[in-house]
Design a protein around this motif. Structure first.
Motif, PDB file in Angstrom:
ATOM      1  N   MET A 142       0.836  -1.209   0.000  1.00 58.31           N
ATOM      2  CA  MET A 142       0.000   0.000   0.000  1.00 58.31           C
ATOM      3  C   MET A 142       0.866   1.254   0.000  1.00 58.31           C
ATOM      4  O   MET A 142       0.517   2.251  -0.639  1.00 58.31           O
ATOM      5  N   PHE A 143       2.004   1.222   0.692  1.00 55.40           N
ATOM      6  CA  PHE A 143       2.914   2.368   0.667  1.00 55.40           C
ATOM      7  C   PHE A 143       3.439   2.586  -0.747  1.00 55.40           C
ATOM      8  O   PHE A 143       3.508   3.726  -1.233  1.00 55.40           O
ATOM      9  N   SER A 144       3.780   1.499  -1.428  1.00 52.43           N
ATOM     10  CA  SER A 144       4.241   1.594  -2.812  1.00 52.43           C
ATOM     11  C   SER A 144       3.167   2.199  -3.706  1.00 52.43           C
ATOM     12  O   SER A 144       3.467   3.046  -4.570  1.00 52.43           O
ATOM     13  N   LEU A 145       1.919   1.807  -3.509  1.00 56.55           N
ATOM     14  CA  LEU A 145       0.811   2.369  -4.278  1.00 56.55           C
ATOM     15  C   LEU A 145       0.705   3.871  -4.064  1.00 56.55           C
ATOM     16  O   LEU A 145       0.598   4.639  -5.021  1.00 56.55           O
ATOM     17  N   ALA A 146       0.752   4.305  -2.810  1.00 56.00           N
ATOM     18  CA  ALA A 146       0.663   5.738  -2.503  1.00 56.00           C
ATOM     19  C   ALA A 146       1.834   6.495  -3.125  1.00 56.00           C
ATOM     20  O   ALA A 146       1.654   7.558  -3.729  1.00 56.00           O
ATOM     21  N   ASP A 147       3.036   5.946  -2.997  1.00 59.90           N
ATOM     22  CA  ASP A 147       4.232   6.595  -3.532  1.00 59.90           C
ATOM     23  C   ASP A 147       4.147   6.716  -5.049  1.00 59.90           C
ATOM     24  O   ASP A 147       4.428   7.783  -5.614  1.00 59.90           O
ATOM     25  N   CYS A 148       3.745   5.661  -5.716  1.00 58.51           N
ATOM     26  CA  CYS A 148       3.616   5.708  -7.182  1.00 58.51           C
ATOM     27  C   CYS A 148       2.510   6.659  -7.612  1.00 58.51           C
ATOM     28  O   CYS A 148       2.648   7.343  -8.635  1.00 58.51           O
ATOM     29  N   ALA A 149       1.428   6.731  -6.851  1.00 57.31           N
ATOM     30  CA  ALA A 149       0.336   7.639  -7.210  1.00 57.31           C
ATOM     31  C   ALA A 149       0.805   9.089  -7.187  1.00 57.31           C
ATOM     32  O   ALA A 149       0.548   9.855  -8.126  1.00 57.31           O
ATOM     33  N   ASN A 151       9.629  12.750   1.754  1.00 61.44           N
ATOM     34  CA  ASN A 151       8.947  12.440   3.007  1.00 61.44           C
ATOM     35  C   ASN A 151       7.692  11.640   2.693  1.00 61.44           C
ATOM     36  O   ASN A 151       7.055  11.855   1.657  1.00 61.44           O
ATOM     37  N   GLY A 152       7.354  10.741   3.573  1.00 58.89           N
ATOM     38  CA  GLY A 152       6.134   9.966   3.406  1.00 58.89           C
ATOM     39  C   GLY A 152       5.640   9.449   4.734  1.00 58.89           C
ATOM     40  O   GLY A 152       6.433   9.063   5.588  1.00 58.89           O
ATOM     41  N   VAL A 194       3.522  18.358  -2.764  1.00 58.30           N
ATOM     42  CA  VAL A 194       2.924  17.692  -1.607  1.00 58.30           C
ATOM     43  C   VAL A 194       1.600  17.107  -2.046  1.00 58.30           C
ATOM     44  O   VAL A 194       0.798  17.781  -2.705  1.00 58.30           O
ATOM     45  N   GLY A 195       1.369  15.849  -1.682  1.00 60.64           N
ATOM     46  CA  GLY A 195       0.133  15.196  -2.079  1.00 60.64           C
ATOM     47  C   GLY A 195      -0.466  14.371  -0.963  1.00 60.64           C
ATOM     48  O   GLY A 195       0.195  14.030   0.018  1.00 60.64           O
ATOM     49  N   ASP A 196      -1.742  14.074  -1.140  1.00 60.14           N
ATOM     50  CA  ASP A 196      -2.517  13.295  -0.189  1.00 60.14           C
ATOM     51  C   ASP A 196      -3.158  12.138  -0.953  1.00 60.14           C
ATOM     52  O   ASP A 196      -3.624  12.333  -2.087  1.00 60.14           O
ATOM     53  N   VAL A 197      -3.173  10.960  -0.354  1.00 64.96           N
ATOM     54  CA  VAL A 197      -3.720   9.775  -1.009  1.00 64.96           C
ATOM     55  C   VAL A 197      -4.659   9.055  -0.050  1.00 64.96           C
ATOM     56  O   VAL A 197      -4.276   8.758   1.081  1.00 64.96           O
ATOM     57  N   LEU A 198      -5.870   8.797  -0.501  1.00 58.92           N
ATOM     58  CA  LEU A 198      -6.787   7.909   0.217  1.00 58.92           C
ATOM     59  C   LEU A 198      -6.841   6.613  -0.562  1.00 58.92           C
ATOM     60  O   LEU A 198      -7.003   6.622  -1.785  1.00 58.92           O
ATOM     61  N   SER A 247       0.416  10.681   3.127  1.00 59.55           N
ATOM     62  CA  SER A 247       0.854  12.026   2.776  1.00 59.55           C
ATOM     63  C   SER A 247       2.291  11.896   2.293  1.00 59.55           C
ATOM     64  O   SER A 247       3.110  11.246   2.941  1.00 59.55           O
ATOM     65  N   MET A 248       2.584  12.486   1.141  1.00 57.65           N
ATOM     66  CA  MET A 248       3.913  12.383   0.558  1.00 57.65           C
ATOM     67  C   MET A 248       4.403  13.739   0.078  1.00 57.65           C
ATOM     68  O   MET A 248       3.608  14.564  -0.379  1.00 57.65           O
ATOM     69  N   THR A 249       5.706  13.933   0.185  1.00 57.56           N
ATOM     70  CA  THR A 249       6.357  15.111  -0.370  1.00 57.56           C
ATOM     71  C   THR A 249       7.409  14.641  -1.358  1.00 57.56           C
ATOM     72  O   THR A 249       8.163  13.706  -1.070  1.00 57.56           O
ATOM     73  N   TYR A 250       7.425  15.278  -2.510  1.00 58.58           N
ATOM     74  CA  TYR A 250       8.394  14.959  -3.563  1.00 58.58           C
ATOM     75  C   TYR A 250       9.282  16.154  -3.830  1.00 58.58           C
ATOM     76  O   TYR A 250       8.814  17.295  -3.823  1.00 58.58           O
ATOM     77  N   SER A 251      10.551  15.887  -4.093  1.00 54.24           N
ATOM     78  CA  SER A 251      11.491  16.898  -4.527  1.00 54.24           C
ATOM     79  C   SER A 251      11.528  16.874  -6.055  1.00 54.24           C
ATOM     80  O   SER A 251      11.661  15.817  -6.663  1.00 54.24           O
ATOM     81  N   ILE A 252      11.369  18.046  -6.640  1.00 57.65           N
ATOM     82  CA  ILE A 252      11.365  18.172  -8.097  1.00 57.65           C
ATOM     83  C   ILE A 252      12.737  18.668  -8.527  1.00 57.65           C
ATOM     84  O   ILE A 252      13.247  19.655  -8.000  1.00 57.65           O
ATOM     85  N   PRO A 253      13.376  17.960  -9.486  1.00 57.59           N
ATOM     86  CA  PRO A 253      14.722  18.380  -9.907  1.00 57.59           C
ATOM     87  C   PRO A 253      14.703  19.729 -10.605  1.00 57.59           C
ATOM     88  O   PRO A 253      13.694  20.105 -11.211  1.00 57.59           O
ATOM     89  N   PRO A 254      15.806  20.468 -10.516  1.00 52.63           N
ATOM     90  CA  PRO A 254      15.887  21.757 -11.220  1.00 52.63           C
ATOM     91  C   PRO A 254      15.703  21.549 -12.720  1.00 52.63           C
ATOM     92  O   PRO A 254      16.155  20.555 -13.273  1.00 52.63           O
TER      93      PRO A 254
END
Length: 139
Positions: A57-64, A83-84, A113-117, A131-138
């Motif tokens: 389920m964590f993998s699903l949230a991360d991929c989403a 962060n997750g 920053v995203g939210d997944v149900l 809840s996940m935070t992604y770093s976007i490359p320059p």
């Protein structure tokens, strides 16, 4: 806001860059800042007792979140999770796929920053929230 990648492009990107997990997922819906991603549950996703495992389920949230970000910014493979967190709320229904309903809450130059149900397919009550935070490359 407009999409920079459509369902077919995201699916092809996952198949090319993450062939080891791409077959596990299917995009059910895509809109600006939102995606519904399905985990096609198989035996390898189950823990003892037959329920879908937390790591699956964590993998699903991360991929989403990842795919939602890429849909908005284009194919940038080096966007990474910074962060997750996940709350498991109830046992997933046996024998059903898990569907993640994801929305991006913030899409900045550097962070997203995203939210997944997450729901058992066809069941109204969520099984987990992430809840996940992604770093976007320059660019």
């Amino acid at each position: 806001m407009t999409l920079k990648m459509e369902v077919a492009e995201l699916t092809d990107f996952m198949a090319a860059e993450f062939p080891q997990v791409a077959p596990d997922f299917a995009i059910d819906r895509l809109a600006p800042m939102e995606i519904d991603l399905r985990l096609k549950v198989e035996g390898r996703h189950l823990r003892p007792g037959g329920t879908v495992s937390g790591p699956s389920m964590f993998s699903l949230a991360d991929c989403a979140i990842y795919l939602a970000v890429l849909a908005m910014i284009g194919p940038q493979g080096l966007a990474v999770t910074t962060n997750g967190s996940i709350d498991f709320m109830r046992k997933p229904a046996s024998g059903k796929d898990i569907v993640a309903r994801c929305r991006l809450l913030k899409l900045g130059r550097v962070l997203a920053v995203g939210d997944v149900l997450m729901y058992s397919d066809g069941v109204d009550q969520p099984v987990a929230r992430a809840s996940m935070t992604y770093s976007i490359p320059p660019r």
